[in-house]
Scaffold this motif. Structure first.
Motif, PDB file in Angstrom:
ATOM      1  N   VAL A  68     -10.072 -35.835   0.914  1.00  0.00           N
ATOM      2  CA  VAL A  68     -11.482 -35.489   0.716  1.00  0.00           C
ATOM      3  C   VAL A  68     -12.380 -36.692   1.012  1.00  0.00           C
ATOM      4  O   VAL A  68     -13.566 -36.529   1.266  1.00  0.00           O
ATOM      5  CB  VAL A  68     -11.782 -34.961  -0.706  1.00  0.00           C
ATOM      6  N   CYS A  69     -11.824 -37.904   0.979  1.00  0.00           N
ATOM      7  CA  CYS A  69     -12.606 -39.103   1.323  1.00  0.00           C
ATOM      8  C   CYS A  69     -11.679 -40.151   1.910  1.00  0.00           C
ATOM      9  O   CYS A  69     -10.509 -40.242   1.516  1.00  0.00           O
ATOM     10  CB  CYS A  69     -13.305 -39.670   0.082  1.00  0.00           C
ATOM     11  N   GLN A  70     -12.216 -40.929   2.848  1.00  0.00           N
ATOM     12  CA  GLN A  70     -11.382 -41.930   3.520  1.00  0.00           C
ATOM     13  C   GLN A  70     -10.977 -43.076   2.602  1.00  0.00           C
ATOM     14  O   GLN A  70      -9.993 -43.775   2.865  1.00  0.00           O
ATOM     15  CB  GLN A  70     -12.109 -42.492   4.753  1.00  0.00           C
ATOM     16  N   ASP A  71     -11.746 -43.279   1.525  1.00  0.00           N
ATOM     17  CA  ASP A  71     -11.412 -44.377   0.616  1.00  0.00           C
ATOM     18  C   ASP A  71     -10.305 -43.925  -0.324  1.00  0.00           C
ATOM     19  O   ASP A  71     -10.544 -43.169  -1.264  1.00  0.00           O
ATOM     20  CB  ASP A  71     -12.645 -44.818  -0.181  1.00  0.00           C
ATOM     21  N   THR A  72      -9.094 -44.388  -0.040  1.00  0.00           N
ATOM     22  CA  THR A  72      -7.938 -43.991  -0.845  1.00  0.00           C
ATOM     23  C   THR A  72      -7.884 -44.753  -2.173  1.00  0.00           C
ATOM     24  O   THR A  72      -6.977 -44.542  -2.974  1.00  0.00           O
ATOM     25  CB  THR A  72      -6.638 -44.220  -0.050  1.00  0.00           C
ATOM     26  N   GLY A 154     -16.701 -47.649  -4.100  1.00  0.00           N
ATOM     27  CA  GLY A 154     -18.135 -47.388  -4.236  1.00  0.00           C
ATOM     28  C   GLY A 154     -18.510 -47.122  -5.672  1.00  0.00           C
ATOM     29  O   GLY A 154     -19.514 -47.631  -6.180  1.00  0.00           O
ATOM     30  N   SER A 155     -17.685 -46.334  -6.342  1.00  0.00           N
ATOM     31  CA  SER A 155     -17.998 -46.034  -7.742  1.00  0.00           C
ATOM     32  C   SER A 155     -17.515 -47.143  -8.669  1.00  0.00           C
ATOM     33  O   SER A 155     -18.187 -47.475  -9.648  1.00  0.00           O
ATOM     34  CB  SER A 155     -17.396 -44.687  -8.140  1.00  0.00           C
ATOM     35  N   GLU A 156     -16.365 -47.743  -8.352  1.00  0.00           N
ATOM     36  CA  GLU A 156     -15.845 -48.796  -9.247  1.00  0.00           C
ATOM     37  C   GLU A 156     -16.775 -50.013  -9.270  1.00  0.00           C
ATOM     38  O   GLU A 156     -16.910 -50.680 -10.291  1.00  0.00           O
ATOM     39  CB  GLU A 156     -14.436 -49.210  -8.816  1.00  0.00           C
ATOM     40  N   PRO A 188     -22.853 -45.274  -5.904  1.00  0.00           N
ATOM     41  CA  PRO A 188     -21.534 -44.735  -6.315  1.00  0.00           C
ATOM     42  C   PRO A 188     -21.266 -43.314  -5.835  1.00  0.00           C
ATOM     43  O   PRO A 188     -20.414 -42.629  -6.389  1.00  0.00           O
ATOM     44  CB  PRO A 188     -21.603 -44.798  -7.844  1.00  0.00           C
ATOM     45  N   CYS A 189     -21.954 -42.867  -4.782  1.00  0.00           N
ATOM     46  CA  CYS A 189     -21.770 -41.514  -4.239  1.00  0.00           C
ATOM     47  C   CYS A 189     -21.981 -40.431  -5.302  1.00  0.00           C
ATOM     48  O   CYS A 189     -21.067 -39.649  -5.592  1.00  0.00           O
ATOM     49  CB  CYS A 189     -20.405 -41.368  -3.575  1.00  0.00           C
ATOM     50  N   PRO A 190     -23.195 -40.380  -5.891  1.00  0.00           N
ATOM     51  CA  PRO A 190     -23.475 -39.323  -6.857  1.00  0.00           C
ATOM     52  C   PRO A 190     -23.638 -37.969  -6.158  1.00  0.00           C
ATOM     53  O   PRO A 190     -23.943 -37.941  -4.962  1.00  0.00           O
ATOM     54  CB  PRO A 190     -24.792 -39.786  -7.499  1.00  0.00           C
ATOM     55  N   GLN A 275     -17.596 -42.459 -11.889  1.00  0.00           N
ATOM     56  CA  GLN A 275     -16.648 -41.804 -10.992  1.00  0.00           C
ATOM     57  C   GLN A 275     -17.453 -40.943 -10.029  1.00  0.00           C
ATOM     58  O   GLN A 275     -18.259 -40.121 -10.441  1.00  0.00           O
ATOM     59  CB  GLN A 275     -15.640 -40.955 -11.790  1.00  0.00           C
ATOM     60  N   CYS A 276     -17.245 -41.176  -8.728  1.00  0.00           N
ATOM     61  CA  CYS A 276     -18.018 -40.497  -7.681  1.00  0.00           C
ATOM     62  C   CYS A 276     -17.737 -38.996  -7.662  1.00  0.00           C
ATOM     63  O   CYS A 276     -16.886 -38.500  -8.397  1.00  0.00           O
ATOM     64  CB  CYS A 276     -17.633 -41.107  -6.343  1.00  0.00           C
ATOM     65  N   TRP A 277     -18.409 -38.287  -6.759  1.00  0.00           N
ATOM     66  CA  TRP A 277     -18.189 -36.836  -6.660  1.00  0.00           C
ATOM     67  C   TRP A 277     -16.721 -36.515  -6.375  1.00  0.00           C
ATOM     68  O   TRP A 277     -16.233 -35.460  -6.770  1.00  0.00           O
ATOM     69  CB  TRP A 277     -19.094 -36.211  -5.598  1.00  0.00           C
ATOM     70  N   ALA A 279     -13.990 -36.976  -7.665  1.00  0.00           N
ATOM     71  CA  ALA A 279     -13.380 -37.393  -8.941  1.00  0.00           C
ATOM     72  C   ALA A 279     -11.925 -36.920  -8.975  1.00  0.00           C
ATOM     73  O   ALA A 279     -11.572 -35.939  -9.621  1.00  0.00           O
ATOM     74  CB  ALA A 279     -14.186 -36.816 -10.103  1.00  0.00           C
ATOM     75  N   ARG A 280     -11.075 -37.658  -8.290  1.00  0.00           N
ATOM     76  CA  ARG A 280      -9.718 -37.218  -8.031  1.00  0.00           C
ATOM     77  C   ARG A 280      -8.796 -37.549  -9.203  1.00  0.00           C
ATOM     78  O   ARG A 280      -8.856 -38.640  -9.746  1.00  0.00           O
ATOM     79  CB  ARG A 280      -9.226 -37.893  -6.745  1.00  0.00           C
ATOM     80  N   ARG A 281      -7.946 -36.621  -9.534  1.00  0.00           N
ATOM     81  CA  ARG A 281      -6.954 -36.889 -10.569  1.00  0.00           C
ATOM     82  C   ARG A 281      -5.821 -35.881 -10.434  1.00  0.00           C
ATOM     83  O   ARG A 281      -6.035 -34.742  -9.988  1.00  0.00           O
ATOM     84  CB  ARG A 281      -7.576 -36.824 -11.966  1.00  0.00           C
TER      85      ARG A 281
HETATM   86  S1  SF4 Z   1     -17.273 -43.837  -3.979  1.00  0.00           S
HETATM   87 FE1  SF4 Z   1     -15.953 -42.017  -3.902  1.00  0.00          FE
HETATM   88  S2  SF4 Z   1     -16.888 -40.580  -2.435  1.00  0.00           S
HETATM   89 FE2  SF4 Z   1     -17.843 -42.627  -2.160  1.00  0.00          FE
HETATM   90  S3  SF4 Z   1     -16.651 -43.563  -0.489  1.00  0.00           S
HETATM   91 FE3  SF4 Z   1     -15.710 -44.235  -2.420  1.00  0.00          FE
HETATM   92  S4  SF4 Z   1     -14.093 -42.730  -2.904  1.00  0.00           S
HETATM   93 FE4  SF4 Z   1     -15.415 -41.852  -1.323  1.00  0.00          FE
END
Ligand code: SF4
Length: 298
Positions: A68-72, A154-156, A188-190, A275-277, A279-281
């Motif tokens: 769902v997002c490139q940032d693993t 981004g969110s951290e 943080p990608c809200p 936690q960005c949109w 919100a993986r778990r």
């Molecule tokens: S903060 Fe979340 S949605 Fe934004 S780039 Fe990082 S992992 Fe992806």
């Protein structure tokens, strides 16, 4: 899904490898519902477009079996270990690390792990003290619960800690949370989940904030005082007008969760973790015989 393995360490490694990829590809239903509901109630045109794009993004990830997002992110695991579980925590850690590496190499996933000073890549999403594992030990039980929460940068990066004074009271907590989220804007990608940790000590408050973001969306704290604060902050945060991706709108956060601990009479620590949109778990339950059940919750 259920599997049986005779080698318990291999079972934990396999579970970790599956969890990391599963969490990155297939977001939980409560999050899907919250994003769809946010899309429907957002009244700002740019905000609605962002939410439509996010929902479409999730659909494309489903149909292409992709992330769902490139940032693993960095892989963060929480383990609840029964005292009679037949694998020592040192071996559990080895298995989680090996599983994280396998998932990264076999999928393949982007490897984000670097030395914190040299910035050189340290391996397939592993390194010194990576992945991060939180531990809880349960007496009178022989199972293991593992929850994987990949955390994007981004969110951290939008994490904040303040040692409020007790005289600041609940209003001081609210003010700090609101200031933190307003300062974060669209970074943080809200809209995502605002996790708040209150009480304990400085380090424990941040840990609690992290726990808070990993709860199913909209669940409420068992303490009615804390649950009331969750509701109040949820409403206040959505009155900031920051909106989806910071472009303005009604939906700045999908919810606000708080975890708390009792504290010293002269302490009032407050931690915020976003936690960005995405919100993986994802979670797995490993039984003493090596069988594994995958679930959303640990
Ligand atoms: S903060 Fe979340 S949605 Fe934004 S780039 Fe990082 S992992 Fe992806």
């Amino acid at each position: 899904m259920s599997t049986v393995a005779t080698d318990i360490q291999q079972a934990v490694e396999d579970a970790a490898a599956h969890l990391y990829v599963w969490a990155l590809k297939d977001i939980p239903q409560d999050l899907r519902d919250a994003l769809a509901e946010a899309k429907d109630r957002e009244t700002s045109i740019p905000g609605k477009r962002v939410l439509e794009t996010i929902v479409r993004n999730v659909e494309i990830a489903d149909s292409n079996s992709n992330l769902v997002c490139q940032d693993t992110g960095i892989a963060v695991y929480t383990c609840r270990v029964g005292e009679d579980f037949p694998l020592h925590p040192a071996r559990i850690y080895e298995a989680l690390k090996a599983g994280t590496e396998r998932a990264t190499l076999e999928h393949p996933l982007r490897s984000n792990a670097v030395h914190t000073l040299t910035r050189e890549n340290t391996g397939p999403n592993t390194g010194y003290r990576l992945p991060i594992v939180h531990w809880e030990f349960i007496s009178g039980w022989d199972g293991l619960d593992v929850k994987c929460v990949p955390k994007g940068s981004g969110s951290e990066n939008m994490s904040f800690l303040k040692m409020c004074v007790p005289a600041d009271g609940v209003n001081g907590i609210k003010k700090f949370v609101l200031e933190s989220i307003v300062e974060s804007g669209g970074k943080p990608c809200p809209p995502g989940i605002v996790g708040v940790g209150i009480g304990g000590s400085a380090d424990y408050a941040m840990y609690l904030a992290k726990e808070a973001i990993a709860r199913p969306i909209g669940t409420r704290n068992h303490d009615p005082h804390v649950a009331k604060l969750e509701e109040e902050l949820y409403e206040l945060l959505n009155e900031t007008g920051i909106g989806p991706m910071g472009l303005g709108g009604d939906v700045t956060v999908l919810n606000c969760h708080i975890e708390h601990a009792d504290t010293h009479m002269t302490l009032n620590p407050v931690a915020v973790n976003y936690q960005c949109w995405a919100a993986r778990r994802a979670s797995a339950h490993v039984a003493a015989d090596g069988s594994v059940d995958f679930d959303r919750e640990a």
